[in-house]
Design a protein around this motif. Structure first.
Motif, PDB file in Angstrom:
ATOM      1  N   UNK A   1       6.093   4.806   4.880  1.00  0.00           N
ATOM      2  CA  UNK A   1       5.348   3.914   5.820  1.00  0.00           C
ATOM      3  C   UNK A   1       5.958   2.542   5.726  1.00  0.00           C
ATOM      4  N   UNK A   2       6.277   2.539   7.267  1.00  0.00           N
ATOM      5  CA  UNK A   2       6.935   1.167   7.738  1.00  0.00           C
ATOM      6  C   UNK A   2       5.806  -0.012   7.732  1.00  0.00           C
ATOM      7  N   UNK A   3       6.024  -1.285   7.131  1.00  0.00           N
ATOM      8  CA  UNK A   3       5.083  -2.055   7.453  1.00  0.00           C
ATOM      9  C   UNK A   3       5.631  -3.345   8.071  1.00  0.00           C
ATOM     10  N   UNK A   4       4.678  -4.271   8.530  1.00  0.00           N
ATOM     11  CA  UNK A   4       4.981  -5.347   9.143  1.00  0.00           C
ATOM     12  C   UNK A   4       5.944  -6.019   8.356  1.00  0.00           C
ATOM     13  N   UNK A   5       6.775  -7.052   8.807  1.00  0.00           N
ATOM     14  CA  UNK A   5       7.546  -8.002   8.134  1.00  0.00           C
ATOM     15  C   UNK A   5       7.055  -8.731   7.093  1.00  0.00           C
ATOM     16  N   UNK A   6       7.210  -8.720   5.772  1.00  0.00           N
ATOM     17  CA  UNK A   6       6.708  -9.541   4.809  1.00  0.00           C
ATOM     18  C   UNK A   6       5.110  -9.090   4.477  1.00  0.00           C
ATOM     19  N   UNK A   7       4.781  -7.943   4.753  1.00  0.00           N
ATOM     20  CA  UNK A   7       3.238  -7.848   4.707  1.00  0.00           C
ATOM     21  C   UNK A   7       3.333  -6.286   3.898  1.00  0.00           C
ATOM     22  N   UNK A   8       4.180  -6.110   2.936  1.00  0.00           N
ATOM     23  CA  UNK A   8       3.992  -4.812   2.255  1.00  0.00           C
ATOM     24  C   UNK A   8       2.741  -4.894   1.242  1.00  0.00           C
ATOM     25  N   UNK A   9       2.513  -5.892   0.570  1.00  0.00           N
ATOM     26  CA  UNK A   9       1.635  -6.107  -0.338  1.00  0.00           C
ATOM     27  C   UNK A   9       0.125  -6.123   0.433  1.00  0.00           C
ATOM     28  N   UNK A  10       0.196  -6.677   1.559  1.00  0.00           N
ATOM     29  CA  UNK A  10      -1.177  -6.607   2.489  1.00  0.00           C
ATOM     30  C   UNK A  10      -1.413  -5.202   2.854  1.00  0.00           C
ATOM     31  N   UNK A  11      -0.575  -4.428   3.364  1.00  0.00           N
ATOM     32  CA  UNK A  11      -0.689  -3.073   3.828  1.00  0.00           C
ATOM     33  C   UNK A  11      -0.965  -2.191   2.590  1.00  0.00           C
ATOM     34  N   UNK A  12      -0.376  -2.413   1.503  1.00  0.00           N
ATOM     35  CA  UNK A  12      -0.683  -1.537   0.398  1.00  0.00           C
ATOM     36  C   UNK A  12      -2.338  -1.658  -0.082  1.00  0.00           C
ATOM     37  N   UNK A  13      -2.628  -3.091  -0.087  1.00  0.00           N
ATOM     38  CA  UNK A  13      -4.028  -3.453  -0.437  1.00  0.00           C
ATOM     39  C   UNK A  13      -5.051  -2.549   0.582  1.00  0.00           C
ATOM     40  N   UNK A  14      -4.813  -2.639   1.785  1.00  0.00           N
ATOM     41  CA  UNK A  14      -5.519  -2.081   2.920  1.00  0.00           C
ATOM     42  C   UNK A  14      -5.519  -0.548   2.811  1.00  0.00           C
ATOM     43  N   UNK A  15      -4.505   0.029   2.413  1.00  0.00           N
ATOM     44  CA  UNK A  15      -4.415   1.465   2.279  1.00  0.00           C
ATOM     45  C   UNK A  15      -5.187   2.049   0.966  1.00  0.00           C
TER      46      UNK A  15
END
Length: 170
Positions: A10-24
């Protein structure tokens, strides 16, 4: 019949990997975000911080009935699942297993646990520069692959940062 789960990128927004992970994870998805320790210098301070191993990407472990791409793609922090046309290719299980096998006890990826610095502070070393060699004194590692050495120039010792592969034993 048991549904086999597969890993997807899954591609995330720049520097938002941890944020995307938490939301998933909040939505009930099983995620994997490989991280590596990185030395960060900011405002004369150095600190080691966890950074994503694959900047801009994380992995989801999904069964066929969990592949709700609309939900995944609309999650905060996510750009989109990696796809080619209408095909969402799974990531080989061996790749994820290899990444997890390289993790230390705190969950950080260790790239080469056998790689050690062959120099101690104060050791005399030679710095390869083109065809020539320059004498220097090893002081410390600046990052994973860069060293700080002292080179004598105009009867003064100057600190210089060089790639570790440029150094040889004296």
């Amino acid at each position: 019949m048991e549904m086999v789960k597969k890993w997807y990128a899954v591609r995330t927004k720049p520097r938002r990997e941890f944020y995307a992970k938490d939301n998933l994870v909040r939505q009930g998805f099983e995620t994997y975000l490989p991280v590596v320790k990185k030395l960060i210098s900011h405002a004369r301070k150095k600190q080691i911080e966890p950074r994503p191993f694959f900047a801009g990407y994380l992995f989801l472990h999904l069964s066929p009935e969990e592949c709700n791409w609309t939900t995944i793609n609309s999650t905060y922090g996510v750009l989109s699942a990696v796809r080619f046309g209408d095909v969402y290719p799974p990531v080989p299980d061996g790749l994820i297993a290899e990444l997890k096998a390289r993790e230390d006890s705190s969950g950080n990826i260790v790239l080469d646990p056998l790689k050690t610095v062959p120099f101690k502070p104060g050791d005399k070393v030679l710095v390869r520069k083109g065809e020539g060699l320059i004498e220097a004194i090893f002081t410390e590692m600046n990052s994973e692959d860069r060293a700080i050495v002292l080179i004598e120039l105009l009867k003064r010792q100057i600190k210089v940062e060089v790639p570790i592969e440029y150094l040889e034993t004296y």
